[in-house]
Design an enzyme around this catalytic site. Structure first.
Site, mmCIF file in Angstrom:
data_model
loop_
_atom_site.group_PDB
_atom_site.id
_atom_site.type_symbol
_atom_site.label_atom_id
_atom_site.label_comp_id
_atom_site.label_asym_id
_atom_site.label_seq_id
_atom_site.Cartn_x
_atom_site.Cartn_y
_atom_site.Cartn_z
ATOM 1 N N MET A 16 16.949 -5.802 -7.442
ATOM 2 C CA MET A 16 18.043 -5.214 -8.213
ATOM 3 C C MET A 16 17.550 -4.096 -9.134
ATOM 4 O O MET A 16 18.283 -3.153 -9.431
ATOM 5 C CB MET A 16 18.773 -6.295 -9.017
ATOM 6 N N LYS A 32 10.436 -0.936 20.372
ATOM 7 C CA LYS A 32 11.411 -1.900 19.845
ATOM 8 C C LYS A 32 11.756 -1.574 18.396
ATOM 9 O O LYS A 32 12.926 -1.605 17.995
ATOM 10 C CB LYS A 32 10.840 -3.314 19.962
ATOM 11 N N GLY A 86 0.794 -1.223 0.000
ATOM 12 C CA GLY A 86 0.000 0.000 0.000
ATOM 13 C C GLY A 86 0.826 1.272 0.000
ATOM 14 O O GLY A 86 0.416 2.276 0.590
ATOM 15 N N GLU A 93 -14.584 7.115 -15.625
ATOM 16 C CA GLU A 93 -14.000 6.736 -14.332
ATOM 17 C C GLU A 93 -12.663 7.431 -14.069
ATOM 18 O O GLU A 93 -12.264 7.611 -12.914
ATOM 19 C CB GLU A 93 -13.824 5.220 -14.244
ATOM 20 N N THR A 146 8.576 -8.284 14.498
ATOM 21 C CA THR A 146 9.241 -7.084 13.986
ATOM 22 C C THR A 146 10.519 -7.387 13.201
ATOM 23 O O THR A 146 11.088 -6.492 12.583
ATOM 24 C CB THR A 146 9.618 -6.141 15.140
ATOM 25 N N LYS A 147 10.959 -8.645 13.225
ATOM 26 C CA LYS A 147 12.243 -8.977 12.601
ATOM 27 C C LYS A 147 12.291 -8.645 11.101
ATOM 28 O O LYS A 147 13.303 -8.097 10.625
ATOM 29 C CB LYS A 147 12.568 -10.456 12.827
ATOM 30 N N THR A 174 10.889 -6.269 9.535
ATOM 31 C CA THR A 174 11.062 -4.814 9.439
ATOM 32 C C THR A 174 12.500 -4.422 9.750
ATOM 33 O O THR A 174 13.103 -3.594 9.046
ATOM 34 C CB THR A 174 10.096 -4.102 10.397
ATOM 35 N N GLN A 175 13.060 -5.021 10.779
ATOM 36 C CA GLN A 175 14.445 -4.707 11.139
ATOM 37 C C GLN A 175 15.392 -5.026 9.986
ATOM 38 O O GLN A 175 16.274 -4.233 9.644
ATOM 39 C CB GLN A 175 14.853 -5.495 12.388
ATOM 40 N N HIS A 192 -13.762 7.336 -21.052
ATOM 41 C CA HIS A 192 -13.679 6.636 -19.761
ATOM 42 C C HIS A 192 -13.999 7.618 -18.633
ATOM 43 O O HIS A 192 -13.094 8.269 -18.090
ATOM 44 C CB HIS A 192 -12.280 6.052 -19.562
ATOM 45 N N CYS A 248 -16.600 2.646 -23.375
ATOM 46 C CA CYS A 248 -15.614 2.307 -24.403
ATOM 47 C C CYS A 248 -16.072 1.068 -25.176
ATOM 48 O O CYS A 248 -17.025 1.144 -25.946
ATOM 49 C CB CYS A 248 -14.241 2.135 -23.768
#
Length: 538
Positions: free
Chosen positions: A149, A224, A18, A515, A189-190, A192-193, A513, A378
């Site tokens: 990469m 933490k 997100g 939208e 949380t690992k 993320t760390q 379109h 369309c």
């Protein structure tokens, strides 16, 4: 660009966390503090643009007003910020490489060996700075995941920009995942760390951690994360799942995301005015009414193929205090006896290729005969013409030359030539390249008086966005109109832009379109009236 401040948004652990909604939410909060804000999306793929990608591979291709085929996140940016963006708000690795090679061929590098650093990174920085002109803030979303990469030289460019601009001009926001292990009832949380360690190894240090989590984080876990990632405790922002993406700015505000932003940029305390936004979000989450829309499409295995249209229905529903429930109907396996049971209206969206068109035509016939509100967009409008010619005019061989170049009655055919947005004549054949060769972007449409279209837009001329190669063949127009199918919208070169059926509560087809111009704060008028008609049916 001198006054612009930059917020770079990266992602870690895995994709689809997100980042686009996070970037849009931060931008929305700053915009509601009366700052000039925009967003730039960097896509690391080598395609020039997503225009020729399968919707099932990439999701929706969003078209900007100036005709750029861009990432679907650009649609989120426009919908949150309630403003038009341009091709400057999205670039790809393919575009970067193409520009660098073109410059080398022109001799602009004075015989130097072309390298990732400095030539590619300089082009990235040039584009970022160009997008920031006239702004107070530019949010830059970097596609992909830290460690890929494909994204390495973008992170290097960000590192260099921070050195050039100074700490007081740059914030790095890292969106990451806090997974929940159900068997042990733990949040971890690992990942993320490790993600932050990888980001720092590449020279970019985050100042804000935006932690996606299925559950709230307690103070101990937040501390933490702050300690291990070297950020202030109030810079760990927990982003739990919300009932609507439009509730995310409110969630971020409650979590205090503006505090570290103001501190980093030496700003006074920020107070966004979100009352009107909050009211609309409440109507999305707890509406008074409901309608069911039969959505007849063929890219249903990845519903993000129709992202803007889904959001446009939500916008219309919010302004009508209505929950719009979508009944997804696969056009390849359409059952005319059972699939439309209980629907209040039928929507046939755009698309490409022959697969699934007969199911769409069948649904359109049901809408016409049973007087169900119908909106064809369309390809949806083109197939409404095909259905009418086959079943009302008796032209059994009626078809589009997209599907059968030798059909007996080519009621839809290739746009041979048209005037583009720069008033240049474009010529197309069936052998033209696919990439970037459609009628793209915003074009004017003249509306016939006393039509449903005029009633919706309340003006005689509108501008809407297009993405198509084929158009309605005017050769058969008199025959349709004699039977009640009226042309109510015309574009340049007298291209047929919109149709309506007489003696029907709401049967509308549009070549454009709608939208792409719908926003939470200003829903598209014809989609709004479509939902109104569905409400009256329910």
């Amino acid at each position: 660009m001198d006054r612009a401040k930059f917020i770079f948004v990266t992602g870690g652990v895995l994709s689809s966390l997100g980042k686009g909604i996070s970037s849009s939410s931060i931008a929305t909060l700053l915009q509601h503090c009366n700052y000039q804000v925009s967003i730039l999306k960097i896509d690391p793929y080598i395609n020039i643009d997503p225009g020729t990608m399968s919707p099932l591979e990439h999701g929706e291709v969003f078209v900007t007003s100036d005709g750029a085929e861009t990432d679907l996140d650009i649609g989120h940016y426009e919908r949150f910020l309630n403003r038009n963006l341009t091709r400057l708000n999205n670039f790809t690795t393919g575009q970067i490489f193409s520009s660098v090679i073109e410059n080398e061929r022109k001799g602009e590098y004075l015989g130097k060996t072309i390298q990732i650093v400095p030539h590619v990174t300089d082009e990235i920085k040039r584009r970022i700075k160009s997008a920031a002109k006239g702004l107070d803030f530019l949010i830059v979303e970097v596609g992909g995941t830290v460690g890929d990469m494909e994204g390495m030289f973008y992170l290097e460019a960000i590192r260099q920009l921070k050195l050039e601009l100074g700490n007081e001009k740059v914030i790095n926001v890292h969106v990451t995942l806090i997974p929940y292990i159900q068997t042990t009832n733990e949040l971890k949380t690992k990942p993320t760390q490790h993600s932050v360690q990888e980001l720092r190894r590449l020279g970019v240090t985050p100042q804000i951690i935006l932690a996606r989590s299925p559950k709230p984080l307690d103070k101990e876990l937040k501390n933490k994360i702050a300690l291990s990632c070297d950020v202030e405790q109030d810079s760990v922002i927990v982003a739990t799942d919300t009932k609507s993406i439009y509730a995310c700015p409110i969630l971020f505000l409650q979590e205090g995301i503006l505090t570290p932003i103001a501190r980093r940029f030496n700003l006074n305390k920020l107070h966004p005015k979100m009352a009107a936004w909050n009211t609309l979000v409440e109507k999305i989450i707890a509406p008074k009414h409901k309608v069911k829309i039969g959505f007849v499409g063929k890219y249903l295995s990845l519903k993000e193929s129709y992202k803007s249209l889904i959001e446009a229905l939500i916008h219309a529903g919010a302004h009508l205090d209505t929950q719009v429930n979508i009944e997804w109907l696969d056009s390849e396996n359409f059952n005319e006896k059972t699939d439309l049971e209980g629907v209040d209206a039928i929507l046939v969206p755009g698309g490409f290729g022959e697969r699934g068109i007969e199911g769409k035509i069948c649904a359109i016939q049901r809408a016409r005969l049973e007087k169900l509100p119908f909106l064809g967009i369309c390809l949806g409008m083109q197939l409404a013409i095909v259905e009418f010619c086959r079943n009302v005019l008796g032209l059994k061989g009626a078809n589009s030359t997209e599907f059968n170049q030798r059909c007996e009655y080519p009621v839809v055919y290739l746009i041979g030539d048209f005037m583009d947005q720069n008033h240049q004549k474009q010529v197309r054949t069936y052998n033209s390249p696919l990439g970037g060769t459609m009628r793209l972007g915003e074009y004017e449409c003249e509306i016939m008086p006393n039509s449903l279209l005029e009633k919706a837009y309340k003006k005689p001329s509108i501008k809407e966005r297009h993405r198509h190669r084929y158009e309605i063949n005017p050769k058969y127009r008199q025959e349709w109109e004699n039977k009640g199918l009226k042309v109510v919208g015309f574009g340049s070169n007298h291209l047929i832009e919109a149709i309506e059926l007489e003696d029907h509560p709401f049967f509308v087809g549009v070549q454009f379109h709608p939208e792409f111009t719908s926003r939470l704060q200003s829903p598209n008028p014809i989609i709004l009236d479509f939902i109104k008609s569905a409400l009256s049916k329910s």
